[in-house]
Design an enzyme around this catalytic site. Sequence first.
Site, PDB file in Angstrom:
ATOM      1  N   ARG A  43      29.895  15.050  78.049  1.00  0.00           N
ATOM      2  CA  ARG A  43      30.680  16.083  77.523  1.00  0.00           C
ATOM      3  C   ARG A  43      31.890  15.485  76.724  1.00  0.00           C
ATOM      4  O   ARG A  43      32.759  16.391  76.757  1.00  0.00           O
ATOM      5  CB  ARG A  43      31.201  16.980  78.700  1.00  0.00           C
ATOM      6  N   ARG A  47      35.096  20.975  74.873  1.00  0.00           N
ATOM      7  CA  ARG A  47      36.346  21.932  74.903  1.00  0.00           C
ATOM      8  C   ARG A  47      37.647  21.018  75.120  1.00  0.00           C
ATOM      9  O   ARG A  47      38.768  21.747  75.071  1.00  0.00           O
ATOM     10  CB  ARG A  47      36.107  22.940  76.057  1.00  0.00           C
ATOM     11  N   ARG A  56      34.350  25.949  66.762  1.00  0.00           N
ATOM     12  CA  ARG A  56      33.557  26.930  67.527  1.00  0.00           C
ATOM     13  C   ARG A  56      34.172  28.352  67.978  1.00  0.00           C
ATOM     14  O   ARG A  56      33.546  29.170  68.446  1.00  0.00           O
ATOM     15  CB  ARG A  56      33.278  26.152  69.094  1.00  0.00           C
ATOM     16  N   ASP A  92      22.448  21.206  74.248  1.00  0.00           N
ATOM     17  CA  ASP A  92      22.508  21.633  75.461  1.00  0.00           C
ATOM     18  C   ASP A  92      21.012  21.637  76.269  1.00  0.00           C
ATOM     19  O   ASP A  92      20.098  21.718  75.482  1.00  0.00           O
ATOM     20  CB  ASP A  92      22.974  23.129  75.824  1.00  0.00           C
ATOM     21  N   TYR A 167      18.015  26.725  86.700  1.00  0.00           N
ATOM     22  CA  TYR A 167      18.602  27.629  86.065  1.00  0.00           C
ATOM     23  C   TYR A 167      17.360  28.736  85.857  1.00  0.00           C
ATOM     24  O   TYR A 167      17.710  29.724  85.758  1.00  0.00           O
ATOM     25  CB  TYR A 167      19.052  27.147  84.488  1.00  0.00           C
TER      26      TYR A 167
HETATM   27  O1  CP3 Z   1      29.196  15.733  74.701  1.00  0.00           O
HETATM   28  C1  CP3 Z   1      28.114  15.978  75.396  1.00  0.00           C
HETATM   29  O2  CP3 Z   1      28.038  15.661  76.417  1.00  0.00           O
HETATM   30  C2  CP3 Z   1      26.955  16.738  74.662  1.00  0.00           C
HETATM   31  C3  CP3 Z   1      26.925  18.218  74.712  1.00  0.00           C
HETATM   32  C4  CP3 Z   1      26.047  18.515  76.178  1.00  0.00           C
HETATM   33  C5  CP3 Z   1      26.398  20.028  76.328  1.00  0.00           C
HETATM   34  N1  CP3 Z   1      25.740  20.295  77.629  1.00  0.00           N
HETATM   35  C6  CP3 Z   1      27.169  20.921  75.603  1.00  0.00           C
HETATM   36  C7  CP3 Z   1      27.973  22.123  76.252  1.00  0.00           C
HETATM   37  C8  CP3 Z   1      25.500  18.073  77.121  1.00  0.00           C
HETATM   38  C9  CP3 Z   1      24.924  16.682  77.161  1.00  0.00           C
HETATM   39  C10 CP3 Z   1      24.859  19.189  77.965  1.00  0.00           C
HETATM   40  C11 CP3 Z   1      24.211  18.978  78.842  1.00  0.00           C
HETATM   41  C12 CP3 Z   1      24.160  19.924  80.089  1.00  0.00           C
HETATM   42  N2  CP3 Z   1      24.316  21.304  80.052  1.00  0.00           N
HETATM   43  C13 CP3 Z   1      24.014  19.741  81.576  1.00  0.00           C
HETATM   44  C14 CP3 Z   1      23.741  18.317  82.064  1.00  0.00           C
HETATM   45  C15 CP3 Z   1      25.128  17.596  82.019  1.00  0.00           C
HETATM   46  C16 CP3 Z   1      26.012  18.014  83.172  1.00  0.00           C
HETATM   47  O3  CP3 Z   1      27.276  18.475  82.746  1.00  0.00           O
HETATM   48  O4  CP3 Z   1      25.727  18.208  84.450  1.00  0.00           O
HETATM   49  C17 CP3 Z   1      24.109  21.000  82.304  1.00  0.00           C
HETATM   50  C18 CP3 Z   1      23.772  21.248  83.586  1.00  0.00           C
HETATM   51  C19 CP3 Z   1      24.019  21.980  81.289  1.00  0.00           C
HETATM   52  C20 CP3 Z   1      24.059  23.598  81.440  1.00  0.00           C
HETATM   53  C21 CP3 Z   1      25.403  24.030  81.109  1.00  0.00           C
HETATM   54  N3  CP3 Z   1      25.876  24.269  79.783  1.00  0.00           N
HETATM   55  C22 CP3 Z   1      26.462  24.187  81.945  1.00  0.00           C
HETATM   56  C23 CP3 Z   1      26.536  24.108  83.273  1.00  0.00           C
HETATM   57  C24 CP3 Z   1      27.631  24.768  80.904  1.00  0.00           C
HETATM   58  C25 CP3 Z   1      29.019  24.908  81.235  1.00  0.00           C
HETATM   59  C26 CP3 Z   1      29.402  26.278  81.555  1.00  0.00           C
HETATM   60  C27 CP3 Z   1      30.885  26.445  81.090  1.00  0.00           C
HETATM   61  O5  CP3 Z   1      31.185  27.178  79.902  1.00  0.00           O
HETATM   62  O6  CP3 Z   1      31.757  25.949  81.905  1.00  0.00           O
HETATM   63  C28 CP3 Z   1      26.914  24.729  79.653  1.00  0.00           C
HETATM   64  C29 CP3 Z   1      27.631  25.147  78.321  1.00  0.00           C
HETATM   65  C30 CP3 Z   1      28.087  24.035  77.597  1.00  0.00           C
HETATM   66  N4  CP3 Z   1      27.301  23.023  77.063  1.00  0.00           N
HETATM   67  C31 CP3 Z   1      29.373  23.761  76.948  1.00  0.00           C
HETATM   68  C32 CP3 Z   1      29.165  22.628  75.936  1.00  0.00           C
HETATM   69  C33 CP3 Z   1      30.367  21.823  75.177  1.00  0.00           C
HETATM   70  C34 CP3 Z   1      30.498  24.690  76.930  1.00  0.00           C
HETATM   71  C35 CP3 Z   1      30.079  25.817  75.934  1.00  0.00           C
HETATM   72  C36 CP3 Z   1      31.505  25.998  75.357  1.00  0.00           C
HETATM   73  O7  CP3 Z   1      32.167  25.303  74.648  1.00  0.00           O
HETATM   74  O8  CP3 Z   1      31.549  27.375  74.972  1.00  0.00           O
END
Ligand code: CP3
Length: 361
Positions: A43, A47, A56, A92, A167
């Site tokens: 990540r 953010r 974004r 994602d 999910y």
């Molecule tokens: O920098 C990186 O690592 C690459 C980007 C990345 C994202 N999601 C972008 C994202 C990666 C590798 C993921 C993987 C992901 N997504 C996982 C596995 C990794 C982990 O953290 O366990 C999981 C379980 C998800 C599902 C998911 N998507 C979650 C739990 C969330 C967070 C919800 C929140 O808003 O707190 C997301 C949304 C998400 N994926 C964001 C980002 C940057 C946030 C969205 C935003 O910026 O508005």
Amino acid sequence: MTTDTTGTAARDDAPRPGGPADSPFVRACRRQPVPHTPVWFMRQAGRSLPEYREIRANVAMLESCRRPELVTEITLQPVRRHNVDAAILFSDIVVPVAAAGVDLDIVPGTGPVVAEPVRTAADVERIRPIGRDDVSYVDEAVRMLVQELGDTPLIGFAGAPFTLASYLVEGGPSRTHAKTKALMYGEPELWHALAGRLAEVTLAFLRVQIEAGVSAVQLFDSWAGALSEADYRRFVLPHSIAVLSGLADVGMPRIHFGVGTAELLGAMGEAGADVVGVDWRTPLDAATRRIGPDKAVQGNLDPCVLFAPWPVIEAEVRRILDQGRAAPGHVFNLGHGVLPETDPEVLTRVVALVHELSARG
Ligand code: CP3
């Protein structure tokens, strides 16, 4: 065969010196000697960066994953800022599932939300196989990124069958994974049909990224730690093996990661990855004893330690580098993703510290 300037035959498959396949990150994954311990952050694109929040501001999460120029810019932001040893594709885990026809959205502050949760055989049948045309924006973004990144490796990724299934069955994030487990225990055939279908989608999604030029892939099974080892072996491991062994012919480093997996590290190591990601709960020397001597480890600074005073962070980084020496290869990372409130300057300092402390002269 190609011929170099001295007229000697060079092997086409030999990594170009200094190129991404010969980078400290890829070398550590392969358990080869490295000039310093490579570091990147799960990540890292997201953010915690003001430039990310700005770009974004008016674009929904899923939409941003489908715009190659935006994906490229967001993926590059942490590389420019922190001097990390690898980029990770901005996407994602639910992107390929949406491409396979599942109606879902990523809700800010919540995560993935599925309109009609998967509960029946007919629901499983509706998850279509995917190919490059279904995710052409990912193919395009990876190709652009490989050009831009030069010698810095790009990590492709996907969600593993259990975490994706959670999910889809729950309909959104879940603390207990109760509905997922109910399906697993109550309707094992349906469970295996679902996990098998998700393994196919994941494999196809990773293959698109590999063909477009990524240098390594990470399979995220973030929520696997919710299972006992016996249930993991019975319900999950065969499907994760299907994904990872399905990539064995490519000969590219594969990383397998989950959270709360202390009891599962041995079994996760058997899934077929070259590197096992470890969260902050298990010291890397203990982790490597559980995983075995033939795999590299990745981790495992607690993301919350980044909120501590610098001397505390420094001591933790030293401890992790020391414990990582027990493994045949170590990629420094957090034990889970960067939290949004993290000060990006602290991440930059951690990268510099890891490089300085691990430099081999
Ligand atoms: O920098 C990186 O690592 C690459 C980007 C990345 C994202 N999601 C972008 C994202 C990666 C590798 C993921 C993987 C992901 N997504 C996982 C596995 C990794 C982990 O953290 O366990 C999981 C379980 C998800 C599902 C998911 N998507 C979650 C739990 C969330 C967070 C919800 C929140 O808003 O707190 C997301 C949304 C998400 N994926 C964001 C980002 C940057 C946030 C969205 C935003 O910026 O508005």
